[in-house]
Design a protein around this motif. Structure first.
Motif, PDB file in Angstrom:
ATOM      1  N   GLY A 232      -9.491  59.597   8.746  1.00  0.00           N
ATOM      2  CA  GLY A 232      -8.562  60.681   8.984  1.00  0.00           C
ATOM      3  C   GLY A 232      -8.054  61.170   7.641  1.00  0.00           C
ATOM      4  O   GLY A 232      -8.609  60.840   6.588  1.00  0.00           O
ATOM      5  N   SER A 233      -7.000  61.958   7.636  1.00  0.00           N
ATOM      6  CA  SER A 233      -6.433  62.425   6.376  1.00  0.00           C
ATOM      7  C   SER A 233      -5.038  62.978   6.592  1.00  0.00           C
ATOM      8  O   SER A 233      -4.717  63.477   7.674  1.00  0.00           O
ATOM      9  CB  SER A 233      -7.311  63.514   5.751  1.00  0.00           C
ATOM     10  N   HIS A 234      -4.236  62.912   5.518  1.00  0.00           N
ATOM     11  CA  HIS A 234      -2.884  63.466   5.576  1.00  0.00           C
ATOM     12  C   HIS A 234      -2.840  64.906   5.065  1.00  0.00           C
ATOM     13  O   HIS A 234      -1.806  65.559   5.164  1.00  0.00           O
ATOM     14  CB  HIS A 234      -1.939  62.620   4.717  1.00  0.00           C
ATOM     15  N   TYR A 237      -3.411  69.274   8.996  1.00  0.00           N
ATOM     16  CA  TYR A 237      -3.064  68.865  10.364  1.00  0.00           C
ATOM     17  C   TYR A 237      -4.286  68.560  11.214  1.00  0.00           C
ATOM     18  O   TYR A 237      -4.273  67.652  12.054  1.00  0.00           O
ATOM     19  CB  TYR A 237      -2.229  69.969  11.029  1.00  0.00           C
ATOM     20  N   LYS A 240      -5.993  64.867  10.860  1.00  0.00           N
ATOM     21  CA  LYS A 240      -5.282  63.645  11.257  1.00  0.00           C
ATOM     22  C   LYS A 240      -6.013  63.000  12.442  1.00  0.00           C
ATOM     23  O   LYS A 240      -6.172  63.616  13.497  1.00  0.00           O
ATOM     24  CB  LYS A 240      -3.838  63.974  11.624  1.00  0.00           C
ATOM     25  N   ASP A 242      -5.204  60.392  14.392  1.00  0.00           N
ATOM     26  CA  ASP A 242      -4.417  60.100  15.597  1.00  0.00           C
ATOM     27  C   ASP A 242      -4.219  61.365  16.428  1.00  0.00           C
ATOM     28  O   ASP A 242      -4.172  61.312  17.664  1.00  0.00           O
ATOM     29  CB  ASP A 242      -3.085  59.434  15.262  1.00  0.00           C
ATOM     30  N   SER A 243      -4.141  62.523  15.765  1.00  0.00           N
ATOM     31  CA  SER A 243      -4.029  63.789  16.486  1.00  0.00           C
ATOM     32  C   SER A 243      -5.314  64.092  17.263  1.00  0.00           C
ATOM     33  O   SER A 243      -5.266  64.541  18.409  1.00  0.00           O
ATOM     34  CB  SER A 243      -3.730  64.920  15.502  1.00  0.00           C
ATOM     35  N   GLY A 299      -1.421  60.009   9.750  1.00  0.00           N
ATOM     36  CA  GLY A 299      -2.651  60.559  10.321  1.00  0.00           C
ATOM     37  C   GLY A 299      -3.901  59.790   9.945  1.00  0.00           C
ATOM     38  O   GLY A 299      -5.013  60.206  10.291  1.00  0.00           O
TER      39      GLY A 299
END
Length: 390
Positions: A232-234, A237, A240, A242-243, A299
């Motif tokens: 993932g990545s921060h 948006y 992410k 988890d999104s 994220g």
């Protein structure tokens, strides 16, 4: 890695095409079929499970038991189609045949896509909507997820799950020693629940709902261990992880909520009791003393097991149907009834495992490459070793 699905509930077959699977990975039809069997099991399933014994056929992308790197096409035949050829055939109908088509539906069922889909696409026969929006499509989702599970297993990750609640009856003894313990105990239970003390209560609640012509929902949990840090990545948006997982979970038929880690419980707790303290060990590297955040921070995966809960509403097809309105006459009627289950929560647990597995596997391949399985495996192992010494 991405996938598309096609097919209708009572059409000739369900098709799944997965692109981006590394070449050289061992893959057998049985790897998919065992997940399809799990999806069709569980207490509360209806009559269709007695008709359909789902088995997959590879149509492309697999040769002599190994992936080739080409798109993988998987097909599951609908045995029930033999009884539906006149209703679901693809050839045009004459005006007389059009008038005689059976099971034309003009009464939308509350809680389904029937009316919304008909308005969107201009259908006067709601069957054009319900055939595709049916939970039968989750067969294809499980095919894609089972393939993803094979990727994860090959790269040292493990997937399990359990049912936490059915019809308001909550399991309390949900702890497990390791992933093997979780999977064995869950598979041994007809409701996929680790708490044997509430297992019979859950079965009784399902029986009562069936006897009353009603349905009940519940809460299921998926756990993935061995996940590397940093997927993932921060930075944006839409990167992410988890999104992406949350979106995938609520895309499953009848799912209306998702939690990561302790989820909504965090709203009533102080931050000192929510956030996971960081520690370091010479053998394992960085780790969290707790896992309240379900393996995610910013994220991205943090190396702890990924833990996700999903909320499934009661199935909206009821044998004591709710009131609806006929789109032709605009008169009130009781909604039409399609064959259904009184409770599909145990089966939904399997579906969610596979849907989440696909998102995690896609993130792994996005981070470490997807050409050759041996190269991906080496890259994952090197990253884990590097992260331990960081």
């Amino acid at each position: 890695m991405r996938y598309l699905t096609a097919g209708e509930s009572h059409g000739p077959q369900l098709t799944t095409i997965v692109e981006g699977v590394p070449a050289g990975m061992e893959l057998l039809e049985e790897d998919i079929n065992k997940e399809l069997r799990r999806r069709q099991g569980g207490y509360g399933r209806g009559r269709r499970m007695q008709i359909e014994k789902d088995k997959v056929q590879f149509m492309s992308g697999v040769r002599h038991g190994r992936t080739t790197g080409a798109p993988i096409t998987m097909v599951v035949e609908n045995k029930d189609y033999q009884s539906w050829t006149g209703i679901m055939g693809t050839a045009p109908l004459s005006e007389e045949e059009e008038q005689n088509v059976k099971r034309r539906i003009s009464r939308p069922r509350p809680g389904h896509a029937d009316l919304n889909g008909a308005v969107k696409y201009g259908h006067r026969d709601l069957r054009n909507v319900l055939e595709r929006s049916s939970a039968r499509e989750t067969t294809s989702r499980v095919c894609a997820g089972a393939l993803a599970k094979k990727v994860l297993h090959t790269l040292g990750m493990d997937v399990g799950g359990q049912v936490l609640e059915i019809g308001g009856i909550e399991a309390e003894n949900v702890e497990y020693e390791n992933m093997l313990d979780l999977k064995e105990r869950s598979e041994a239970s007809p409701v996929r629940c680790l708490d044997q003390e509430v297992e019979e209560k859950m079965k009784q609640a399902i029986d009562d709902a069936k006897a009353n012509g009603d349905s009940i929902g519940g809460v299921v949990q998926t756990v993935i261990s061995g996940v590397p840090v940093g997927m993932g990545s921060h930075v944006q948006y839409d990167r992410k992880l988890d999104s992406k997982i949350a979106g995938a979970v609520v895309s499953i038929n009848a799912f209306k909520g998702v939690e990561v880690g302790i989820g909504f419980d965090a709203a009533g707790m102080p931050g000192s009791q929510v956030h996971d303290e960081i520690a370091w060990d010479a053998g394992t590297g960085y780790y969290r003393k707790t896992n309240n955040l379900g393996g995610f921070e910013g994220g991205m995966t943090n190396g702890m097991p990924v833990i996700i809960q999903g909320v499934m509403k009661p199935i909206p097809t009821l044998y004591k149907p709710l009131q609806s309105v006929d789109i032709e006459t605009k008169e009130p009627f009781n909604a039409s009834i399609e064959r259904s289950d009184s409770c599909a929560v145990p089966a939904a647990s399997v579906v969610m495992e596979n849907v989440i597995s696909f998102e995690v596997a896609a993130a792994v391949l996005d981070m470490f490459g997807s050409d050759r399985v041996d190269a991906v495996k080496q890259a994952v192992e090197q990253h884990k070793e590097w992260a331990r010494d960081f």
